[in-house]
Design a protein around this motif. Sequence first.
Motif: not given
Length: 331
Positions: A302-317
């Motif tokens: 879902s788009y809501r989940r995509l926002i959360r996943m964006e944050l997880y990607k930022l954490e990895k960075h």
Amino acid sequence: MKKPVYIFNAGELQRQQNTLRFTLADGGRRFVPVETTGEIHVFGEISVNTKLLVFLSQNAIPLHVYNYYGYWSGSYMPREQYSSGYMTLQQASHYLDPEKRIELARTFVRGAISNMERVLGYYARRGVQLEDALSGLAAKKEALPLALTTEELMALEGGCRELYYGCWDEIVKSGDFRFEKRTRRPPANRINALVSFGNSLLYVTALSEIYRTHLDPRIGYLHTTNQRRYTLNLDVAEIFKPVIVDRVIFSLLNRGTIQAKHFLKGTEGVFLNENGRKTFIEAYEARLKETIKHPKLGRPVSYRRLIRMELYKLEKHLMGDEPYEPFVSRW
């Protein structure tokens, strides 16, 4: 599954055992089980007590409050569930390092421009003449490496938004809705009111999702961390505005779901009335629940989940695991 709860004309919010009880201004009552509540959005006046705030904190439920005009005023954020001293230090070090900060800020802007291109490309394939704007956005995206400060990046993004918003009157074919130009405080016309309201909702959605990660919402990169309480949610929202908020607006207007009767005009500009807000929120939540097939996961997200996943990607960075790449729609 937990979900947001939107309340209009609430007089009082109380705890009643494991249930949230809303006493409405008209005397009616609404009961919401705490187990299914992810966050609460209140439009209008509300009375709360410390017993309720403790209860919300124990159940990790943010409370977001909006003013008379429907714009976000502030939030009660429970104590951080996943607070991480290590992650906060990584965020701060990336902010204080000029090269690392500008790299992240530039990536947020690149994601925003790419999604503006996707939205315009969608309508261009349907016969709207948008070639000049698309060429202009592509040229500005190529110039991103030349922007060496966040101020220059913000100016470049502002130029992209001007090009992008300049196309809206070609996409929205309605005499009752003309964009003309972006005006914020106050919104000067109906489309500006929709953009401001939708962006406000997205900022709060991003804030709620950040709360469920190890990230600190007070440390952003494109938007300067200063006296403003939260900035990271503003950064992340830039990427998703075109594909969430703007697509909701186009859908509502082109289908005639939102009409001139849904707006009021006062000394604070033009804004949605209560029925207009309810209509917009219904479409906004439906958009957040929509799913796309994730190219890496191979399953619907879902788009809501995509926002959360964006944050997880930022954490990895920030931890040095994987360079951050923004979400770009695959339309």
